[in-house]
Enzyme design. Structure first.
Site: not given
Length: 321
Positions: A162-164, A192
């Site tokens: 997720d994200s990074a 994500i």
């Protein structure tokens, strides 16, 4: 009263990290680590392993309750936190991956890569690749981790984050295309709310005030965690400009986005461009209405989070047509 040099702030990202002139780093989240466990509700077991004693690279492994003798898909997971906060051992990620393992019945390797600013990019990418190679080593006699030997199906390997961590998952997929992993079949990725950017605004990044601010912060954060980067069109940050974009060797990709997330348009853009790139797989997108960035971590029992959990679980267990 003037602040002393030691109190002077060099970098300040209020939702993530602050760096002082004297070198102190203060993180505002992702510091509440918890030990591995056997979850009393789901029976999911976890344990920590050291992958590289020299660098301290480590991971938390998860297996479902009573995995029987069937070989299970392997999910290599990369946590988020802007490359500078969170770990594989924080309560947030421990709880989420417990839930995902229980729902999907997969083996998870949650990578604890080193973080910026003490360890600027590309260190997190190199750590993550070392972890991927470590996982792959267990497809032969090379690896020594019993859980991977006993329960993992190396013909069903997935990356997710997720994200990074979504950014890392994509870039690990690109590396697999350039450096084949012997003995494993890389099937798919789950991205994500991936932390992607680019020099030119796309979609609402050029018109919506919140999205404009979000893009400015993301671009600034990228250069903070990767000072030697070429900028916002660095292929590691803007994957669609990468000449190797279509070289993914996996069969399928699921991109999860959220309606109120300032990375939403980047997720859709990734999906559209990957579909047009000549890559031969299938890419799908799931959007959560009314939700913000990584909402599923902060409100894991809401309807949208539960729906996304089930969708990811299905994705990991679908036939690899």
């Amino acid at each position: 009263m003037d602040s002393t040099p030691a109190e002077e702030i060099l970098h300040d990202f209020p939702s993530h990290v602050r760096v002082y002139k004297d070198g102190r780093v203060v993180r505002f989240k992702g510091t509440d680590t918890v030990p591995p466990s056997t979850n009393p509700d789901t029976g999911v077991q976890s344990k920590d392993v050291i992958i590289d004693p020299e660098t301290g690279l480590s991971a938390r492994l998860y297996i479902p309750n009573n995995p029987l003798h069937n070989k299970l898909p392997i999910l290599v997971y990369f946590h988020g936190g802007g490359f500078c906060t969170e770990t594989a051992f924080t309560l947030t990620y421990h709880n989420y991956l417990n839930s995902l393992v229980a729902e999907a019945s997969v083996v998870v390797v949650s990578v604890d890569y080193r973080r910026a600013p003490e360890h600027p990019l590309p260190i997190a990418y190199d750590d993550s690749w070392a972890a991927v190679k470590w996982v792959a080593s267990h497809s032969s006699a090379g690896g020594g981790e019993v859980w991977l030997k006993e329960y993992a199906d190396f013909d069903r390997v997935f990356f997710a984050g997720d994200s990074a961590g979504g950014n890392i998952a994509h870039n690990m997929g690109i590396r697999v295309g350039s450096c084949e992993l012997d003995g494993v079949k890389f099937v798919g990725m789950v991205l994500i709310h991936p932390f992607f950017g680019g020099k030119s605004p796309i979609g609402s990044e050029g018109s919506n005030s919140e999205m404009i601010i979000g893009k400015e912060v993301a671009d600034k954060l990228w250069l903070f965690v990767y000072p030697s980067s070429s900028g916002s069109d660095d292929p590691l940050f803007n994957p669609v400009v990468d000449p190797k974009f279509s070289s993914l060797v996996c069969d399928k990709v699921l991109v999860c986005v959220a309606e109120k997330d300032f990375f939403k348009d980047r997720g859709w853009y990734y999906k559209e461009e990957l579909g047009k790139s000549g890559w031969g797989g299938v890419v799908e997108t799931m959007e959560a209405a009314g939700e913000g960035h990584v909402f599923h971590l902060f409100n894991p029992t809401c309807d949208n989070a539960m729906a996304m959990l089930k969708r990811v679980a299905c994705f990991l267990n679908e036939d690899n047509a």
